[in-house]
Design a protein around this motif. Sequence first.
Motif, PDB file in Angstrom:
ATOM      1  N   GLU A 127      72.897  65.877  58.700  1.00 23.01           N
ATOM      2  CA  GLU A 127      74.057  65.706  57.823  1.00 23.01           C
ATOM      3  C   GLU A 127      75.257  66.428  58.419  1.00 23.01           C
ATOM      4  O   GLU A 127      75.170  67.583  58.828  1.00 23.01           O
ATOM      5  CB  GLU A 127      73.724  66.269  56.444  1.00 23.01           C
ATOM      6  N   PRO A 128      76.407  65.753  58.501  1.00 21.95           N
ATOM      7  CA  PRO A 128      77.590  66.380  59.107  1.00 21.95           C
ATOM      8  C   PRO A 128      78.033  67.624  58.338  1.00 21.95           C
ATOM      9  O   PRO A 128      77.790  67.752  57.133  1.00 21.95           O
ATOM     10  CB  PRO A 128      78.658  65.284  58.998  1.00 21.95           C
ATOM     11  N   GLU A 129      78.665  68.532  59.058  1.00 22.23           N
ATOM     12  CA  GLU A 129      79.260  69.683  58.390  1.00 22.23           C
ATOM     13  C   GLU A 129      80.364  69.189  57.454  1.00 22.23           C
ATOM     14  O   GLU A 129      81.075  68.229  57.756  1.00 22.23           O
ATOM     15  CB  GLU A 129      79.856  70.647  59.428  1.00 22.23           C
ATOM     16  N   ASN A 130      80.494  69.834  56.331  1.00 22.94           N
ATOM     17  CA  ASN A 130      81.504  69.472  55.323  1.00 22.94           C
ATOM     18  C   ASN A 130      81.317  68.047  54.811  1.00 22.94           C
ATOM     19  O   ASN A 130      82.280  67.354  54.480  1.00 22.94           O
ATOM     20  CB  ASN A 130      82.920  69.629  55.903  1.00 22.94           C
ATOM     21  N   TYR A 131      80.045  67.619  54.771  1.00 21.44           N
ATOM     22  CA  TYR A 131      79.762  66.263  54.278  1.00 21.44           C
ATOM     23  C   TYR A 131      80.064  66.173  52.789  1.00 21.44           C
ATOM     24  O   TYR A 131      79.640  67.003  51.995  1.00 21.44           O
ATOM     25  CB  TYR A 131      78.291  65.926  54.528  1.00 21.44           C
ATOM     26  N   ASN A 132      80.823  65.144  52.428  1.00 15.42           N
ATOM     27  CA  ASN A 132      81.223  64.944  51.034  1.00 15.42           C
ATOM     28  C   ASN A 132      81.003  63.477  50.683  1.00 15.42           C
ATOM     29  O   ASN A 132      81.843  62.623  50.952  1.00 15.42           O
ATOM     30  CB  ASN A 132      82.690  65.343  50.840  1.00 15.42           C
ATOM     31  N   GLU A 133      79.858  63.195  50.078  1.00 17.87           N
ATOM     32  CA  GLU A 133      79.493  61.822  49.779  1.00 17.87           C
ATOM     33  C   GLU A 133      80.394  61.218  48.715  1.00 17.87           C
ATOM     34  O   GLU A 133      80.728  60.022  48.774  1.00 17.87           O
ATOM     35  CB  GLU A 133      78.031  61.759  49.336  1.00 17.87           C
ATOM     36  N   GLU A 134      80.809  62.017  47.759  1.00 11.02           N
ATOM     37  CA  GLU A 134      81.667  61.508  46.696  1.00 11.02           C
ATOM     38  C   GLU A 134      83.018  61.056  47.252  1.00 11.02           C
ATOM     39  O   GLU A 134      83.591  60.058  46.804  1.00 11.02           O
ATOM     40  CB  GLU A 134      81.871  62.582  45.622  1.00 11.02           C
ATOM     41  N   GLU A 135      83.508  61.779  48.246  1.00 13.40           N
ATOM     42  CA  GLU A 135      84.773  61.397  48.874  1.00 13.40           C
ATOM     43  C   GLU A 135      84.634  60.046  49.584  1.00 13.40           C
ATOM     44  O   GLU A 135      85.537  59.207  49.535  1.00 13.40           O
ATOM     45  CB  GLU A 135      85.206  62.470  49.868  1.00 13.40           C
ATOM     46  N   VAL A 136      83.478  59.845  50.245  1.00 12.82           N
ATOM     47  CA  VAL A 136      83.225  58.580  50.936  1.00 12.82           C
ATOM     48  C   VAL A 136      83.195  57.428  49.938  1.00 12.82           C
ATOM     49  O   VAL A 136      83.832  56.388  50.142  1.00 12.82           O
ATOM     50  CB  VAL A 136      81.902  58.644  51.721  1.00 12.82           C
ATOM     51  N   LYS A 137      82.455  57.607  48.856  1.00 14.45           N
ATOM     52  CA  LYS A 137      82.350  56.557  47.844  1.00 14.45           C
ATOM     53  C   LYS A 137      83.706  56.247  47.223  1.00 14.45           C
ATOM     54  O   LYS A 137      84.040  55.074  46.983  1.00 14.45           O
ATOM     55  CB  LYS A 137      81.362  56.986  46.760  1.00 14.45           C
ATOM     56  N   LYS A 138      84.487  57.281  46.987  1.00 13.99           N
ATOM     57  CA  LYS A 138      85.816  57.105  46.400  1.00 13.99           C
ATOM     58  C   LYS A 138      86.714  56.321  47.343  1.00 13.99           C
ATOM     59  O   LYS A 138      87.469  55.434  46.925  1.00 13.99           O
ATOM     60  CB  LYS A 138      86.433  58.470  46.090  1.00 13.99           C
ATOM     61  N   GLU A 139      86.623  56.644  48.646  1.00 13.48           N
ATOM     62  CA  GLU A 139      87.443  55.962  49.648  1.00 13.48           C
ATOM     63  C   GLU A 139      87.107  54.478  49.709  1.00 13.48           C
ATOM     64  O   GLU A 139      87.996  53.620  49.785  1.00 13.48           O
ATOM     65  CB  GLU A 139      87.208  56.611  51.018  1.00 13.48           C
ATOM     66  N   LEU A 140      85.822  54.161  49.652  1.00 13.79           N
ATOM     67  CA  LEU A 140      85.396  52.762  49.690  1.00 13.79           C
ATOM     68  C   LEU A 140      85.836  52.007  48.438  1.00 13.79           C
ATOM     69  O   LEU A 140      86.233  50.842  48.501  1.00 13.79           O
ATOM     70  CB  LEU A 140      83.875  52.684  49.847  1.00 13.79           C
ATOM     71  N   GLU A 141      85.774  52.681  47.308  1.00 11.54           N
ATOM     72  CA  GLU A 141      86.180  52.049  46.051  1.00 11.54           C
ATOM     73  C   GLU A 141      87.681  51.784  46.033  1.00 11.54           C
ATOM     74  O   GLU A 141      88.133  50.703  45.637  1.00 11.54           O
ATOM     75  CB  GLU A 141      85.799  52.950  44.876  1.00 11.54           C
ATOM     76  N   GLU A 142      88.459  52.749  46.517  1.00 14.18           N
ATOM     77  CA  GLU A 142      89.913  52.603  46.496  1.00 14.18           C
ATOM     78  C   GLU A 142      90.380  51.506  47.438  1.00 14.18           C
ATOM     79  O   GLU A 142      91.289  50.744  47.103  1.00 14.18           O
ATOM     80  CB  GLU A 142      90.574  53.936  46.869  1.00 14.18           C
ATOM     81  N   ILE A 143      89.748  51.420  48.609  1.00 16.89           N
ATOM     82  CA  ILE A 143      90.168  50.392  49.563  1.00 16.89           C
ATOM     83  C   ILE A 143      89.844  49.003  49.024  1.00 16.89           C
ATOM     84  O   ILE A 143      90.569  48.035  49.272  1.00 16.89           O
ATOM     85  CB  ILE A 143      89.522  50.608  50.950  1.00 16.89           C
ATOM     86  N   GLY A 144      88.793  48.912  48.241  1.00 16.94           N
ATOM     87  CA  GLY A 144      88.442  47.627  47.632  1.00 16.94           C
ATOM     88  C   GLY A 144      89.440  47.190  46.590  1.00 16.94           C
ATOM     89  O   GLY A 144      89.702  45.984  46.419  1.00 16.94           O
ATOM     90  N   ASN A 145      90.043  48.156  45.922  1.00 20.16           N
ATOM     91  CA  ASN A 145      91.008  47.841  44.870  1.00 20.16           C
ATOM     92  C   ASN A 145      92.414  47.583  45.405  1.00 20.16           C
ATOM     93  O   ASN A 145      93.196  46.850  44.793  1.00 20.16           O
ATOM     94  CB  ASN A 145      91.069  48.990  43.859  1.00 20.16           C
TER      95      ASN A 145
END
Length: 522
Positions: A127-145
Motif C-alpha cells: 500500500e502506498p505511503e499516504n494512501y487515501n482510498e476515500e480521496e480516490v473514490k471521491k475523485e472518480l465520482e467527481e470526474i463522472g459528474n
Amino acid sequence: MYISDLYFLNNIGGLTGLVKGDVFEHIDYLQHIILLISLIIVCIISKKFYYEMKNKKARIISAISIIIIFTIMFIPIAGKDKFILKTIYGVNERKDYEAVTTGLDYYTKYGVLAGLYGMELENRNSEPENYNEEEVKKELEEIGNNSQKIDNLQKPNIIVMFQESYWDIENIEEVKFDKNITENMDLLKKQGSSVKLLSSSYGGMSSNIEFELLTGGNLAYFNTGYHPFIQLYSRKGTENNPSIIKELKNNGYKTKMVFGRDYYSSRNVYKKLGIDEYVNEYQEMSDYNENIKGTHLSDEVLVDNVIETLKNKSPEEKIFYMTATIETHMPFTKDKYENYDINVTKSTLTEEETGIILSYAQGIYDTNIQIKRLYDEIQNFEEPTLLVVLGDHLPYLYNENGEDILQKLTYFNTSSEKINYLRKYTTEGIILSNYNANIEFENEYISPDMLLSSIINDMEIEISNYYKWLYKIRNILPAQNQYMTLDCDGNIYYNNENLPEEMKKAWQLRKNMQYYLFEKNK
C-alpha cells in the motif's frame, strides 16, 4: 521455481538453456569454487567435532530465532523489502534489458532459492505511503459528474499496429544508406497526428508497453523490475482490472489481438483484459516458415491479415484489431536477411556494427512500406477507421563483445545528460484515419498509457470514470516512466523527484488510484 516460470521459459526458448552448454557462461566459477571448498571444510570439521545441543531452552530459542528470521523475511514490510531488493538484488542499478523478473537469467544469477525469494519480493506492491482510498473514490465520482466529452472522433474501427523495436533510424549519423529508410512514415506524419512516446523500457520487455497502452496503468507506480503481465495478472481477481479493450467491448466493439510471436505467453492475460479473439501466429499459422522474412514473420503477412479482416467484416460491426509485429525483433546480424533492398553508402562504425545497423534498417524499411500500404487500403474503406502506429521501445543492438551499439552513437552522446537519457526512451506514435479525424494531444511527449486513453475520450462512446480521469490529468502528467517524468513544457524530472507541487499531488493521487484499481484485494 514457480510452475508459471517453467511455462514462461518454455515459450521464450530460455528453458533449453538449462540443459545446454551455454548456461555455463553465466556461472561465477570463483564463487562456486569458494563454496565447494567451504563445504568440504564444514564436512571435515563436523566429522571431527560432533556437537549436540542438549539444553532444551537453547534448542527452543534456536528454533524460535529461525522462525522469527524467516517470518521477518517473508512478511510484507515495504521498507525491509526495498532495502533487500536494493542492496542484495541491485534493482536500482539494473539496465532495462537486464530487468529480468522471472526466468533463466534470474535463477542463474541468484540461484533457485535466492531467485525465488527475490521474485517473491518483486511480486509485492505494498500500500502506498499516504494512501487515501476515500480521496480516490471521491475523485472518480467527481470526474463522472463533471466531465464533458468532445466526441469528435465519432465511433470508428480502430487498428493498432504495435511495431516491434520501431524507432527513427535516420537519427543515426554514423551510417548512411542509398535510400531514405523512413520516407513513408515521414509522409504519413503529415497526413495525421504524430506524438513522441516516452517508453517504459529500453531494448526489450514489450509487454510492459502493451500493459500501459491497453490499461492506462503506468510502470512508474510499480516496484522497479515489476512485470505486470507475468506478476500482476497471475493473481486472482485481476480479470476485474480496467482495460481499454473492455471499454470498447462495452460499446459494442469486437476485439482481436494478433501476435507475430507472443514471447510472454499472454493468452490468459488478454483473456483477463477482455479480448474476444487471441491469435499467436507463431503457433497457429500452418505455413509460418513460408512467411518468414529474416528470422521472424514478416510485417507484410500481418498487414495482409488486417486488410482481410476489414474486407470480411460486416458494416454493422465495429472492431478493435491490434497486431504486435515481430520482423524487427532481435537478433540483428548482417546475415539475418538473404537479400537487402538497401545498401550502406558510408559508415564510421566497424564492419560488424555496420552489418548490425543494416539488418535493423532493412526491418524498418519493410515496416515503412507495409504501414503505407495499410494506410492506402484504409483510404478505400468506407467505414470511419483509425490507424494507430507506435513503436514499443528502441532496439537492443549489441556487437559480439556485448556492447550496446546505440549508446556509442553521437545521437545519444550530446553535451546534455538529460537529452541523452530522454532519447534512450523516446519512440514514436502516429494516428491516421480515412475520414480526416482531428486528434490533438496538446503535448510533445506522452507515455503509452495516454495514447489510447486520449482516443477513447474523444469518441462517441460511454467510458468509465477512470479513463475520464486520466484524460483530465494528461496536461499535468503527460509522460512518465520509472526513470523520469516530463511536464507539458518538456522539462525532465529524474527519478520522479523534485516535482512541482501540482505534479507531485497528481503523482501521489495517481499512485493511489492505480493501487486501488489494479492491486487492492487481488
